[in-house]
Each structure stands twice: as C-alpha cells, then as structure tokens.
Write a protein that holds these residues in place. Sequence first.
Motif, PDB file in Angstrom:
ATOM      1  N   GLY A  31      10.764  -1.210 -13.778  1.00 37.38           N
ATOM      2  CA  GLY A  31      10.513  -0.107 -14.693  1.00 37.38           C
ATOM      3  C   GLY A  31      11.047   1.229 -14.214  1.00 37.38           C
ATOM      4  O   GLY A  31      10.593   2.275 -14.677  1.00 37.38           O
ATOM      5  N   GLY A  32      12.001   1.210 -13.261  1.00 34.56           N
ATOM      6  CA  GLY A  32      12.584   2.464 -12.789  1.00 34.56           C
ATOM      7  C   GLY A  32      11.705   3.229 -11.832  1.00 34.56           C
ATOM      8  O   GLY A  32      11.865   4.452 -11.681  1.00 34.56           O
ATOM      9  N   MET A  33      10.801   2.525 -11.147  1.00 31.71           N
ATOM     10  CA  MET A  33       9.940   3.186 -10.156  1.00 31.71           C
ATOM     11  C   MET A  33      10.634   3.149  -8.793  1.00 31.71           C
ATOM     12  O   MET A  33      10.937   2.078  -8.251  1.00 31.71           O
ATOM     13  N   ASP A  34      10.883   4.327  -8.231  1.00 32.94           N
ATOM     14  CA  ASP A  34      11.536   4.442  -6.926  1.00 32.94           C
ATOM     15  C   ASP A  34      10.537   4.981  -5.912  1.00 32.94           C
ATOM     16  O   ASP A  34       9.877   6.006  -6.157  1.00 32.94           O
ATOM     17  N   ILE A  35      10.454   4.294  -4.780  1.00 36.74           N
ATOM     18  CA  ILE A  35       9.486   4.663  -3.740  1.00 36.74           C
ATOM     19  C   ILE A  35      10.242   4.957  -2.452  1.00 36.74           C
ATOM     20  O   ILE A  35      11.107   4.183  -2.030  1.00 36.74           O
ATOM     21  N   GLU A  36       9.904   6.077  -1.815  1.00 38.88           N
ATOM     22  CA  GLU A  36      10.430   6.408  -0.499  1.00 38.88           C
ATOM     23  C   GLU A  36       9.252   6.555   0.454  1.00 38.88           C
ATOM     24  O   GLU A  36       8.351   7.353   0.212  1.00 38.88           O
ATOM     25  N   ILE A  37       9.281   5.779   1.527  1.00 38.01           N
ATOM     26  CA  ILE A  37       8.218   5.835   2.531  1.00 38.01           C
ATOM     27  C   ILE A  37       8.853   6.245   3.854  1.00 38.01           C
ATOM     28  O   ILE A  37       9.663   5.515   4.417  1.00 38.01           O
ATOM     29  N   THR A  38       8.510   7.436   4.344  1.00 42.39           N
ATOM     30  CA  THR A  38       9.025   7.924   5.619  1.00 42.39           C
ATOM     31  C   THR A  38       7.933   7.753   6.667  1.00 42.39           C
ATOM     32  O   THR A  38       6.815   8.237   6.499  1.00 42.39           O
ATOM     33  N   HIS A  39       8.279   7.048   7.740  1.00 41.36           N
ATOM     34  CA  HIS A  39       7.278   6.710   8.751  1.00 41.36           C
ATOM     35  C   HIS A  39       7.856   6.902  10.143  1.00 41.36           C
ATOM     36  O   HIS A  39       9.081   6.829  10.340  1.00 41.36           O
ATOM     37  N   PRO A  40       7.022   7.158  11.146  1.00 39.15           N
ATOM     38  CA  PRO A  40       7.518   7.251  12.524  1.00 39.15           C
ATOM     39  C   PRO A  40       7.924   5.873  13.019  1.00 39.15           C
ATOM     40  O   PRO A  40       7.236   4.881  12.755  1.00 39.15           O
ATOM     41  N   GLY A  59      12.030   5.693 -14.930  1.00 34.06           N
ATOM     42  CA  GLY A  59      12.139   4.934 -16.177  1.00 34.06           C
ATOM     43  C   GLY A  59      11.714   5.772 -17.373  1.00 34.06           C
ATOM     44  O   GLY A  59      11.239   6.902 -17.231  1.00 34.06           O
ATOM     45  N   TRP A  60      11.840   5.220 -18.571  1.00 38.12           N
ATOM     46  CA  TRP A  60      11.498   5.977 -19.777  1.00 38.12           C
ATOM     47  C   TRP A  60      10.100   5.650 -20.300  1.00 38.12           C
ATOM     48  O   TRP A  60       9.640   6.221 -21.292  1.00 38.12           O
ATOM     49  N   LEU A  90       1.499   8.235 -14.359  1.00 43.27           N
ATOM     50  CA  LEU A  90       2.747   8.900 -14.005  1.00 43.27           C
ATOM     51  C   LEU A  90       3.696   8.778 -15.192  1.00 43.27           C
ATOM     52  O   LEU A  90       4.155   7.685 -15.536  1.00 43.27           O
ATOM     53  N   ALA A  91       3.978   9.911 -15.852  1.00 49.81           N
ATOM     54  CA  ALA A  91       4.809   9.916 -17.049  1.00 49.81           C
ATOM     55  C   ALA A  91       6.285   9.807 -16.684  1.00 49.81           C
ATOM     56  O   ALA A  91       6.678   9.861 -15.512  1.00 49.81           O
ATOM     57  N   GLU A  92       7.109   9.642 -17.690  1.00 49.86           N
ATOM     58  CA  GLU A  92       8.568   9.582 -17.487  1.00 49.86           C
ATOM     59  C   GLU A  92       9.042  10.839 -16.756  1.00 49.86           C
ATOM     60  O   GLU A  92       8.707  11.962 -17.131  1.00 49.86           O
ATOM     61  N   GLY A  93       9.813  10.638 -15.690  1.00 50.39           N
ATOM     62  CA  GLY A  93      10.326  11.753 -14.907  1.00 50.39           C
ATOM     63  C   GLY A  93       9.332  12.350 -13.932  1.00 50.39           C
ATOM     64  O   GLY A  93       9.674  13.272 -13.185  1.00 50.39           O
ATOM     65  N   GLY A  94       8.106  11.846 -13.915  1.00 51.74           N
ATOM     66  CA  GLY A  94       7.097  12.389 -13.010  1.00 51.74           C
ATOM     67  C   GLY A  94       7.255  11.869 -11.590  1.00 51.74           C
ATOM     68  O   GLY A  94       7.903  10.853 -11.334  1.00 51.74           O
ATOM     69  N   SER A  95       6.642  12.574 -10.658  1.00 49.33           N
ATOM     70  CA  SER A  95       6.700  12.163  -9.256  1.00 49.33           C
ATOM     71  C   SER A  95       5.395  12.546  -8.576  1.00 49.33           C
ATOM     72  O   SER A  95       4.644  13.409  -9.042  1.00 49.33           O
ATOM     73  N   TYR A  96       5.151  11.884  -7.434  1.00 49.92           N
ATOM     74  CA  TYR A  96       3.917  12.123  -6.694  1.00 49.92           C
ATOM     75  C   TYR A  96       4.189  11.910  -5.206  1.00 49.92           C
ATOM     76  O   TYR A  96       4.876  10.964  -4.828  1.00 49.92           O
ATOM     77  N   GLY A  97       3.635  12.791  -4.389  1.00 48.43           N
ATOM     78  CA  GLY A  97       3.803  12.646  -2.952  1.00 48.43           C
ATOM     79  C   GLY A  97       2.490  12.820  -2.231  1.00 48.43           C
ATOM     80  O   GLY A  97       1.630  13.594  -2.650  1.00 48.43           O
ATOM     81  N   GLU A  98       2.338  12.083  -1.118  1.00 46.81           N
ATOM     82  CA  GLU A  98       1.114  12.205  -0.332  1.00 46.81           C
ATOM     83  C   GLU A  98       1.403  11.809   1.113  1.00 46.81           C
ATOM     84  O   GLU A  98       2.232  10.931   1.384  1.00 46.81           O
ATOM     85  N   ASN A  99       0.696  12.461   2.043  1.00 43.83           N
ATOM     86  CA  ASN A  99       0.782  12.127   3.457  1.00 43.83           C
ATOM     87  C   ASN A  99      -0.395  11.258   3.874  1.00 43.83           C
ATOM     88  O   ASN A  99      -1.536  11.519   3.492  1.00 43.83           O
ATOM     89  N   ILE A 100      -0.098  10.239   4.681  1.00 42.50           N
ATOM     90  CA  ILE A 100      -1.110   9.345   5.213  1.00 42.50           C
ATOM     91  C   ILE A 100      -1.184   9.579   6.724  1.00 42.50           C
ATOM     92  O   ILE A 100      -0.163   9.499   7.418  1.00 42.50           O
ATOM     93  N   ASN A 101      -2.370   9.874   7.228  1.00 41.26           N
ATOM     94  CA  ASN A 101      -2.539  10.139   8.655  1.00 41.26           C
ATOM     95  C   ASN A 101      -2.752   8.843   9.430  1.00 41.26           C
ATOM     96  O   ASN A 101      -3.539   7.980   9.017  1.00 41.26           O
ATOM     97  N   LEU A 102      -2.032   8.735  10.553  1.00 33.66           N
ATOM     98  CA  LEU A 102      -2.171   7.578  11.437  1.00 33.66           C
ATOM     99  C   LEU A 102      -2.740   8.047  12.766  1.00 33.66           C
ATOM    100  O   LEU A 102      -2.378   9.117  13.264  1.00 33.66           O
ATOM    101  N   ASN A 103      -3.603   7.243  13.349  1.00 31.52           N
ATOM    102  CA  ASN A 103      -4.107   7.517  14.691  1.00 31.52           C
ATOM    103  C   ASN A 103      -4.094   6.221  15.489  1.00 31.52           C
ATOM    104  O   ASN A 103      -4.580   5.190  15.029  1.00 31.52           O
ATOM    105  N   ILE A 104      -3.486   6.292  16.686  1.00 27.19           N
ATOM    106  CA  ILE A 104      -3.431   5.134  17.572  1.00 27.19           C
ATOM    107  C   ILE A 104      -4.466   5.352  18.673  1.00 27.19           C
ATOM    108  O   ILE A 104      -4.349   6.285  19.471  1.00 27.19           O
ATOM    109  N   VAL A 124       3.416   0.770 -19.124  1.00 29.57           N
ATOM    110  CA  VAL A 124       2.933   0.962 -20.494  1.00 29.57           C
ATOM    111  C   VAL A 124       4.131   0.795 -21.433  1.00 29.57           C
ATOM    112  O   VAL A 124       4.973   1.686 -21.565  1.00 29.57           O
ATOM    113  N   SER A 125       4.226  -0.384 -22.047  1.00 31.06           N
ATOM    114  CA  SER A 125       5.363  -0.695 -22.911  1.00 31.06           C
ATOM    115  C   SER A 125       5.420   0.257 -24.101  1.00 31.06           C
ATOM    116  O   SER A 125       4.410   0.457 -24.793  1.00 31.06           O
ATOM    117  N   ASN A 126       6.621   0.847 -24.298  1.00 25.90           N
ATOM    118  CA  ASN A 126       6.834   1.808 -25.381  1.00 25.90           C
ATOM    119  C   ASN A 126       5.829   2.962 -25.336  1.00 25.90           C
ATOM    120  O   ASN A 126       5.536   3.582 -26.362  1.00 25.90           O
TER     121      ASN A 126
END
Length: 313
Positions: A31-40, A59-60, A90-104, A124-126
């Motif tokens: 459905g045109g969903m692109d995900i970028e995950i940046t991690h150490p 996607g549309w 998340l509507a057409e053309g929308g985007s969302y970003g969030e940071n996830i905290n890691l602790n070792i 959501v079709s159409n």
Amino acid sequence: MNRFWIVPFLVGLFFLIPSIHAETLVQNLEGGMDIEITHPDEIVVGRDGIISILIKNNGWEEKQDISFEFSISEIPGLIVEPNNVTIEKLAEGGSYGENINLNITNDASPGIHFLNIKYSQVLVSNNETPQDPFYHDIAIPITIKEDPSVTIHTKIPESIFANAEFPIDVEVVSEDIDITDVKIKIIPPKDIEFRGETMHSFSKIEKNTPVGITSRIITPTNEVNTEYKLPFEIIVQYTDDVREEKEDSQTVSVVLRPRTFMELTTDGGIWIGDFFIAPYVSLGTIIGIPAGAIISLLVRRKTSPKKRRKKKV
C-alpha cells in the motif's frame, strides 16, 4: 484534535539519533508504506542507545491501526522503552516519527543479537473499507560490546636511517563515549631521541572526534651496517564515562637500515653519499657532513655593476 493528523511535526524526532555508527534499514511495504529504521550497530554494556522510526504513507489510501511491537525477551539485558508503538491513522502523504530508547544492563551478554519487530497495519480500501490486517516481521542486528573502543592510529615511516629526522603521527579516537583526563605517551626504544614532547595531555576528547599529535624522531649519528627493527610503544590513559580509569596501548615497529647512496629526507633535503644538501638552499648553498665535519660553500652574485668602456670616435 487528533494528534496523528499533525504527525509531520514529529518527523524531526527522527533526526535526533547520531548518524555516526548507526545503520538505516528501509522497508517498502504493501500500500505504499515506507519505513526507515535507524539503529546503532553497536551498544556498550551499561550504556544507552536510540532506535528512530520514520514511517511514510506514500500510497493513495489511508492506513490505520499501525503498530510496531518489539520482542525484547530474545535479548537478555535489553530494555526497550516504549516496547510498543501504535499509530491510530495515517492519511495519504502523512508521516510519523518516534524515538525508541534502548538500555543495555551490566549483565547483558556481549555479541551480535537480533531485535525482532512485529509490524502490522490495516489498509482502508478506497479510503472507506478497512481490509484484513497486514503483518510483517523485521529483524534489527545489534552488537553488544563489553567495553568502549578507543582506537590508536600511528603513522610512521616504514624505514629510517642514521643521522636524520623522521615524523611520527599519533591519532586517538574514542568511538563510543567521551573520555577525560587523557594522556598520550610515546615510549621510544633506546638511543632514539625526539624533537618535541613525548607525552601530551587533554582534558577531554569527545566521542568520534579524532585528536592527533606529531613528534619527530631523531636517529643516532652512528651509521648501521645491518637492518633491525625499532619498537615504539604508544600508551593512552584516560577516564571513561563511568569514572573508571582505563589504558590502551599499541606497539609499532620501524626498520633502522643503512643509508643508501642517495636518500630524500622528509623535510625536502637530500643525502648524496656523505654529503647533505639542505632543503633551504636557494643560491647553491651545499652543506656536506664528511666524518662529522660541516663544510659550507656559499655562492653569491656580485652586486656592483660592470663598467662600460666608451667607444673611440
């Protein structure tokens, strides 16, 4: 107001993670969903890290009930906060970003581990009819290190000869943490002297900020008949981010060899047999050093003008 309709503002969170020593995983989903995950790619035991997630609806059709669920039980000693991210819509053309905290934690096991993420969404079709949920598994490789890395890079000529000077450059990089009270020592072998200091002190070296020092090796005046190796020891002493005193060292070797008939020096001079032509020669100054004696020959132009004879008429 629904907070998920103003999520473009949150995209800036994605750029808070340091780009150095981080990797980005890109997923192009249904459905045109692109995900970028940046991690150490590496995290030191007892330290923190960040995973940044950026999702775009290219996607549309609208997507809803989007979620990321982290399976933390597979990596003992890893704490993830939050361990579940949910996006209502998340509507057409929308985007969302969030940071996830890691602790070792201190009892984590060093080595390569995989943090698994279960992703799901509803298309959501159409923009009217929700479809069955779509699921996708994502694995993120993370290396847990037992100690921070402080790297020593030493640049020195492969070989040197007697009665000359040569440079030695040392660069120190702390890859994971800021370090303080840093001392860099160069310990030369016997009969080797230095022009400049053999110990340098720094109050602080920041993470991934190279710090370099330069000294000059002064070789013995006596000629050698055979080749042999000279070891130089580089010692770095520092205090880490948890106030523990640490030490790292490196030993490099250079070959001391007989001087050949013609040798170029690092400062632009040249040896021809037992004679040395200095790099500052401008009008033919030649300095020879046979058997320890210095002979200088200076060539200069005449400054007085020549007299011209008058022609007889």
